[in-house]
Design an enzyme around this catalytic site. Structure first.
Site, short mmCIF file in Angstrom:
data_model
loop_
_atom_site.label_atom_id
_atom_site.label_comp_id
_atom_site.label_asym_id
_atom_site.label_seq_id
_atom_site.Cartn_x
_atom_site.Cartn_y
_atom_site.Cartn_z
N ARG A 169 1.05 12.52 -8.88
CA ARG A 169 1.58 11.18 -8.65
C ARG A 169 3.02 11.05 -9.16
NH1 ARG A 169 -2.76 7.86 -7.09
NH2 ARG A 169 -4.73 8.29 -8.10
N GLU A 224 0.85 -1.20 0.00
CA GLU A 224 0.00 0.00 0.00
C GLU A 224 0.88 1.25 0.00
OE1 GLU A 224 -2.49 1.58 -0.51
OE2 GLU A 224 -4.26 1.08 0.64
N ASP A 225 0.30 2.37 -0.43
CA ASP A 225 1.03 3.63 -0.38
C ASP A 225 0.93 4.27 1.00
OD1 ASP A 225 -1.70 4.11 -0.66
OD2 ASP A 225 -1.48 5.71 -2.14
N ASP A 260 -4.21 5.55 6.32
CA ASP A 260 -4.72 6.78 6.92
C ASP A 260 -5.73 6.38 8.02
OD1 ASP A 260 -5.53 9.45 7.24
OD2 ASP A 260 -6.76 9.49 5.45
N PHE A 272 -1.92 16.13 4.75
CA PHE A 272 -2.19 15.58 3.42
C PHE A 272 -0.93 15.70 2.58
CE2 PHE A 272 -3.90 15.24 -0.85
CZ PHE A 272 -4.72 14.13 -0.67
P1 IMP Z 1 -7.66 4.88 4.46
O1 IMP Z 1 -8.69 3.87 4.05
O2 IMP Z 1 -8.30 6.06 5.13
O3 IMP Z 1 -6.54 4.29 5.28
O4 IMP Z 1 -7.08 5.50 3.14
C1 IMP Z 1 -6.19 4.89 2.34
C2 IMP Z 1 -6.16 5.56 0.99
O5 IMP Z 1 -6.46 6.96 1.08
C3 IMP Z 1 -4.76 5.48 0.45
O6 IMP Z 1 -4.56 4.30 -0.29
C4 IMP Z 1 -4.67 6.74 -0.40
O7 IMP Z 1 -5.13 6.48 -1.70
C5 IMP Z 1 -5.59 7.72 0.27
N1 IMP Z 1 -4.88 8.70 1.12
C6 IMP Z 1 -4.85 8.75 2.47
N2 IMP Z 1 -4.10 9.78 2.92
C7 IMP Z 1 -3.64 10.39 1.81
C8 IMP Z 1 -2.78 11.53 1.61
O8 IMP Z 1 -2.26 12.19 2.55
N3 IMP Z 1 -2.52 11.85 0.32
C9 IMP Z 1 -3.03 11.16 -0.75
N4 IMP Z 1 -3.83 10.10 -0.60
C10 IMP Z 1 -4.13 9.72 0.67
#
Ligand code: IMP
Length: 178
Positions: free
Chosen positions: A166, A100-101, A104, A153
């Site tokens: 990206r 995963e990237d 959050d 962010f």
């Molecule tokens: P989560 O389900 O809230 O953990 O979100 C995960 C996804 O939200 C990641 O795979 C990203 O695509 C996106 N995301 C969360 N934080 C950021 C950020 O700071 N910048 C860009 N994308 C984010």
């Protein structure tokens, strides 16, 4: 706010990213050498991290791509995970690395873990380049984390704002988001 007019500041440099990728690649090599490994790239955000990471893992690997979307173009997670592309092959009895990237709220990673585990892999190792521990809404155990960051962010190195940024080679903090 026009996506192309963001005020950006380097947050994690290319050099630091490279070192983290090397460290995680070495650890994964030690853990999985000699095993049948499939590395799953979570699209779109992890494609750059994934492509750098798999070149640092010294064992036989096949590649799979799993497309999910949870932001729908904004800056806060919708909490709903939508599958946009499924794996192309079964992963049963294989050692899966899920790449995963960013974690959050943790909702996407937990969804992905369940989706992979339901397909009976031999093992599942979770990797994320970034984690925002203060943003977690659900507990989310991760095996390898590149960097823990504060609740900002960020864009670049695969991460986007409304589809843009990206292609930045580093991670940048966005200074002027409302
Ligand atoms: P989560 O389900 O809230 O953990 O979100 C995960 C996804 O939200 C990641 O795979 C990203 O695509 C996106 N995301 C969360 N934080 C950021 C950020 O700071 N910048 C860009 N994308 C984010």
């Amino acid at each position: 706010m026009n996506a192309k007019n963001l005020d950006l500041q380097v947050y994690i440099s290319e050099e630091k990213i490279k070192k983290a990728v090397e460290r995680i690649g070495n650890d994964l090599t030690t853990k999985l050498k000699g095993k049948k490994v499939v590395a799953v790239c979570v699209l779109k955000g992890s494609f750059l991290f994934y492509s750098d990471l798999i070149r640092r893992i010294d064992t036989d690997i096949t590649c799979e791509f799993f497309g999910v979307s949870s932001y729908h173009g904004g800056t806060s997670s919708s909490g709903e995970v939508k599958v946009t592309l499924d794996l192309s092959s079964p992963i049963e009895n294989q050692h899966v690395i899920l790449v995963e990237d960013i974690v959050d709220t943790g909702l996407t990673m937990n969804y992905l873990k369940k989706a992979i585990e339901s397909r009976n892999p031999a093992s599942l190792t979770t990797v994320t380049l970034l984690e925002k521990p203060d943003a977690l809404k659900v507990p989310c155990k991760l095996d390898y984390v590149g960097f823990q960051i504060s609740n900002e962010f960020v864009v670049g190195y695969g991460l986007d704002y409304q589809g843009y940024y990206r292609n930045l080679p580093y991670i940048a903090q966005v200074l002027n988001l409302q």
